[in-house]
Motif scaffolding. Structure first.
Motif, mmCIF file in Angstrom:
data_model
loop_
_atom_site.group_PDB
_atom_site.id
_atom_site.type_symbol
_atom_site.label_atom_id
_atom_site.label_comp_id
_atom_site.label_asym_id
_atom_site.label_seq_id
_atom_site.Cartn_x
_atom_site.Cartn_y
_atom_site.Cartn_z
ATOM 1 N N UNK A 419 -75.301 -35.339 0.993
ATOM 2 C CA UNK A 419 -76.349 -36.283 0.608
ATOM 3 C C UNK A 419 -77.401 -35.646 -0.298
ATOM 4 N N UNK A 420 -78.247 -36.534 -0.841
ATOM 5 C CA UNK A 420 -79.295 -36.061 -1.742
ATOM 6 C C UNK A 420 -80.187 -35.027 -1.070
ATOM 7 N N UNK A 421 -80.586 -35.346 0.149
ATOM 8 C CA UNK A 421 -81.447 -34.407 0.883
ATOM 9 C C UNK A 421 -80.638 -33.830 2.027
ATOM 10 N N UNK A 422 -80.195 -32.563 1.881
ATOM 11 C CA UNK A 422 -79.348 -31.997 2.928
ATOM 12 C C UNK A 422 -80.098 -31.907 4.254
ATOM 13 N N UNK A 423 -79.447 -32.311 5.322
ATOM 14 C CA UNK A 423 -80.071 -32.239 6.645
ATOM 15 C C UNK A 423 -79.521 -31.020 7.372
ATOM 16 N N UNK A 424 -80.362 -30.021 7.520
ATOM 17 C CA UNK A 424 -79.951 -28.834 8.266
ATOM 18 C C UNK A 424 -80.768 -28.780 9.540
ATOM 19 N N UNK A 425 -80.186 -28.209 10.591
ATOM 20 C CA UNK A 425 -80.945 -28.119 11.847
ATOM 21 C C UNK A 425 -81.268 -26.660 12.156
ATOM 22 N N UNK A 426 -82.183 -26.458 13.087
ATOM 23 C CA UNK A 426 -82.574 -25.101 13.457
ATOM 24 C C UNK A 426 -81.425 -24.488 14.253
ATOM 25 N N UNK A 427 -80.752 -23.537 13.636
ATOM 26 C CA UNK A 427 -79.597 -22.885 14.276
ATOM 27 C C UNK A 427 -79.091 -21.863 13.278
ATOM 28 N N UNK A 428 -77.922 -21.291 13.537
ATOM 29 C CA UNK A 428 -77.427 -20.292 12.594
ATOM 30 C C UNK A 428 -76.766 -20.993 11.400
ATOM 31 N N UNK A 429 -76.552 -20.196 10.339
ATOM 32 C CA UNK A 429 -75.878 -20.733 9.152
ATOM 33 C C UNK A 429 -74.477 -21.198 9.546
ATOM 34 N N UNK A 430 -73.821 -20.398 10.402
ATOM 35 C CA UNK A 430 -72.464 -20.764 10.836
ATOM 36 C C UNK A 430 -72.483 -22.122 11.552
ATOM 37 N N UNK A 432 -74.531 -24.508 11.257
ATOM 38 C CA UNK A 432 -74.818 -25.586 10.316
ATOM 39 C C UNK A 432 -73.593 -25.933 9.488
ATOM 40 N N UNK A 433 -72.846 -24.898 9.071
ATOM 41 C CA UNK A 433 -71.678 -25.184 8.230
ATOM 42 C C UNK A 433 -70.569 -25.836 9.057
ATOM 43 N N UNK A 434 -70.422 -25.409 10.316
ATOM 44 C CA UNK A 434 -69.314 -25.946 11.121
ATOM 45 C C UNK A 434 -69.714 -27.211 11.891
ATOM 46 N N UNK A 435 -70.818 -27.826 11.503
ATOM 47 C CA UNK A 435 -71.338 -29.023 12.206
ATOM 48 C C UNK A 435 -70.268 -30.103 12.361
ATOM 49 N N UNK A 436 -69.509 -30.347 11.298
ATOM 50 C CA UNK A 436 -68.518 -31.432 11.346
ATOM 51 C C UNK A 436 -67.164 -30.965 11.869
ATOM 52 N N UNK A 437 -66.982 -29.656 12.049
ATOM 53 C CA UNK A 437 -65.688 -29.112 12.486
ATOM 54 C C UNK A 437 -65.969 -27.859 13.313
ATOM 55 N N UNK A 438 -66.467 -28.057 14.548
ATOM 56 C CA UNK A 438 -66.958 -26.908 15.320
ATOM 57 C C UNK A 438 -65.911 -25.829 15.567
ATOM 58 N N UNK A 439 -64.599 -26.200 15.598
ATOM 59 C CA UNK A 439 -63.611 -25.147 15.881
ATOM 60 C C UNK A 439 -62.889 -24.676 14.620
ATOM 61 N N UNK A 440 -63.600 -24.647 13.501
ATOM 62 C CA UNK A 440 -62.996 -24.190 12.241
ATOM 63 C C UNK A 440 -62.602 -22.719 12.359
ATOM 64 N N UNK A 441 -61.519 -22.346 11.657
ATOM 65 C CA UNK A 441 -61.085 -20.942 11.692
ATOM 66 C C UNK A 441 -61.929 -20.126 10.713
ATOM 67 N N UNK A 442 -61.849 -18.803 10.852
ATOM 68 C CA UNK A 442 -62.603 -17.910 9.965
ATOM 69 C C UNK A 442 -62.161 -18.122 8.520
ATOM 70 N N UNK A 443 -60.853 -18.320 8.338
ATOM 71 C CA UNK A 443 -60.337 -18.480 6.974
ATOM 72 C C UNK A 443 -60.888 -19.768 6.356
ATOM 73 N N UNK A 444 -60.927 -20.838 7.147
ATOM 74 C CA UNK A 444 -61.466 -22.117 6.645
ATOM 75 C C UNK A 444 -62.934 -21.947 6.246
ATOM 76 N N UNK A 486 -73.047 -28.269 1.069
ATOM 77 C CA UNK A 486 -71.757 -28.362 0.371
ATOM 78 C C UNK A 486 -70.655 -27.706 1.188
ATOM 79 N N UNK A 487 -70.951 -26.510 1.696
ATOM 80 C CA UNK A 487 -69.939 -25.793 2.496
ATOM 81 C C UNK A 487 -69.569 -26.636 3.712
ATOM 82 N N UNK A 488 -70.550 -27.299 4.309
ATOM 83 C CA UNK A 488 -70.305 -28.137 5.494
ATOM 84 C C UNK A 488 -69.321 -29.261 5.158
#
Ligand SMILES: Nc1ncnc2c1ncn2[C@@H]1O[C@H](COP(=O)(O)OP(=O)(O)OP(=O)(O)O)[C@@H](O)[C@H]1O
Length: 562
Positions: A419-430, A432-444, A486-488
């Motif tokens: 979205x135009x204004x990215x919504x990030x929450x207080x937590x680690x970068x990891x 935040x990126x894995x918000x939509x796919x919490x069990x993503x692999x390291x390679x992903x 974007x990464x998310x």
């Protein structure tokens, strides 16, 4: 208050509520026995004979044992009742909160457009807390309170009919006083809740606006606004507490006076001297009566007040959830990514059409840019694709299937939105990126970070992906936030990607490099880019220019077959 709704809310807790009612009824039975036994004991001590007990052949030892047993049982029952009420109240509170929160998460975007986050917050926190307290403590204990009051009155009447008469005369007066005060208490309860909610709403808004407050040097004005509300809330609460503080003791005092009157009447009226055992019991019953009378007055106001909260909760719970939730969409097939808008028209409630006559199709793997003036309707078009709103007419399809017939969460998981204004929450970068796919692999994760041009950012952060951002963490720049967003979106590798000004804060070189990487990395994905910037436009196979909600021009940049 609507009793039917209240009963529905209470229905799942029928067992514990009935248990509480039973325990408190037992408590009140034991409480009612104590004055009589105490009177008998006194009679024995004073005269060596208590009339009724003597008739029943009870010795002093028996009375003593019964009295001690009743006192111990009463204490045990009171403790059990309090713990049971607390446990049931806690259970109801947690369940109500979970249900309300789950429901709020599923309410459609237009509902959230029109409601205030602070109000929803106050409803699911302190308002619901007072409601569960009401159900478990007040409502479940009401029968016992009534039984104690009625029992004490009846027993007094039996001991001395004159007492009953006085009580009967006092009853309407008492009822009237309770009703009047109760009405005022209810009004104050509403006002106190509204004042407290207004305070939470303002505090939340002010914390969100912190940087604006500071940059415009508005601290004093904002403090003053908060102070006004805090002061208003204090005043209402003080009045409420003052009334409550007076109500119970004054009613108890009046009942006490009535008891004295009764005793004087009862003690002096008969020709023969009264049995001191009876007189003592009478006094204890009168004392017993004062307690529930005070509580009943308070209860009246509280019941009305809880009704108000219940009505607000009922209104939110009655809002229809978004259509199309299916709990299990995990197995659904991945879409190809063909999109089509067919003569779509949409107006926000009470406004002219924001979009009208919108028709275009995007084949799987195509990259289409949407451009146009501010307010032309680009973000709205994206919102329709994600089913945040429903078109007034026309159709939107994914792989030829109308999106309103696709399970909602499956549809949304096919589309990666930045979205135009990215919504990030207080937590680690990891996190935040894995918000939509919490069990993503390291390679992903590594692939998404690379494609989003975020490796340099991650390397620069003190703990890399484990660095905390937001509150208590590192503050990120606008462009850095966009990279994480974007990464998310790229992480889940959805068949459709939607970038709504997603690189608007990238510097020009970074944007050009992102565009080049996308050309390669996003092959086969359908991409919609809302943008004004040349580097992003250069990425597109086609540019659709919107003007006042209509398509003005369509420019084919890479004509098919070229
Ligand atoms: N939730 C809403 N309720 C009512 N009107 C809205 C809502 N969201 C947007 N609008 C209105 O719809 C119109 C289109 O807004 P939209 O955000 O789609 O434009 P845009 O083309 O994305 O603009 P920009 O380039 O400035 O981002 C605007 O007039 C806006 O005021």
């Amino acid at each position: 208050m609507k009793p039917a709704y209240l009963l529905r809310q209470a229905a799942p807790y029928r067992r514990p509520l009935l248990t509480i009612a039973a325990v408190s009824l037992l408590t009140s039975a034991v409480t009612l026995v104590v004055p009589w036994l105490a009177g008998q004991l006194l009679g024995r001590v004073v005269e060596g004979s208590g009339t009724v007990a003597a008739a029943a052949g009870m010795g002093m030892g028996t009375i003593l044992v019964l009295l001690v047993t009743a006192l111990v049982a009463g204490t045990g029952l009171t403790i059990a009742g309090a713990i049971l009420s607390a446990a049931t109240g806690g259970r109801i509170l947690a369940d109500l909160r979970i249900a309300a929160h789950r429901h709020i998460l599923r309410l459609p975007v237009p509902f959230h457009d029109n409601s205030n986050a602070g109000e929803l917050l106050s409803l699911t926190t302190f308002e619901v807390a007072s409601l569960s307290n009401f159900l478990a403590n007040t409502l479940a204990r009401m029968p016992a309170m009534l039984v104690t009051a009625a029992g004490a009155s009846v027993l007094m009447f039996r001991l001395d009919p004159a007492t009953g008469l006085v009580l009967l005369l006092l009853l309407p007066l008492f009822y009237l006083a309770v009703k009047l005060v109760g009405r005022r208490l209810r009004q104050l309860g509403y006002e106190a809740r509204d004042a407290e909610t207004a305070l939470i709403v303002l505090a939340e808004q002010q914390l969100e606006m912190m940087m604006a407050t500071k940059s415009f040097a508005q601290e004093q004005a904002q403090s003053a606004a908060f102070a006004r509300l805090a002061e208003a809330s204090r005043k209402v609460q003080l009045e409420q507490e003052r009334l409550k503080a007076m109500l119970g003791p004054i009613v108890a005092l009046l009942a006490g006076f009535a008891a004295i009157l009764v005793l004087l009447l009862a003690g002096g009226a008969g020709e023969e001297a009264r049995d001191p055992a009876e007189l003592f019991s009478l006094l204890l019953y009168a004392a017993l009566l004062t307690r529930p009378m005070g509580s009943l007055a308070d209860l009246y106001g509280y019941t009305q007040w809880a009704g108000g909260t219940l009505a607000r909760l009922e209104a939110v719970m009655a809002e229809a959830e978004e259509r199309g939730y299916e709990d299990n969409v995990a197995g659904a097939r991945r879409a190809q990514g063909a999109l089509a808008f067919e003569d779509v028209r949409f107006a926000y409630p009470g406004r002219d059409a924001t979009l009208d006559g919108i028709s275009f199709a995007v084949a799987p793997g195509e990259i289409v840019a949407l451009t146009g003036d501010n307010g032309a309707g680009k973000s709205t078009l994206i919102s329709l694709l994600l089913r945040f709103y429903q078109p007034d007419s026309g159709r939107i399809t994914l792989d030829g299937q109308e999106i309103s017939t696709i399970p909602l969460q499956h549809l949304r998981r096919q589309i990666g939105l930045v979205p135009q204004r990215p919504l990030l929450f207080a937590g680690t970068v990891r996190e935040n990126i894995t918000y939509g796919l919490p069990d993503a692999s390291t390679a992903q994760l590594a692939a998404a970070v690379e494609l989003a041009q975020a490796q340099a950012l991650v390397q620069m952060l003190p703990q890399g992906l484990e660095t905390r951002i937001g509150d208590h963490g590192v503050r990120l720049s606008g462009g850095q936030r966009q990279r994480i967003a974007l990464a998310r979106a790229l992480l889940a590798d959805p068949p459709v990607l939607v970038f709504d000004e997603a690189t608007s804060m990238f510097d020009l070189d970074a944007e050009a490099s992102f565009v080049a990487a996308c050309k390669e990395g996003l092959k086969g994905r359908t991409v919609l880019i809302v943008t004004h910037r040349p580097a992003s436009l250069a990425l597109a196979d086609r540019i659709i220019d919107l003007h006042e909600g209509r398509i003005r021009t369509v420019t084919e940049r890479h004509p098919k077959g070229a």
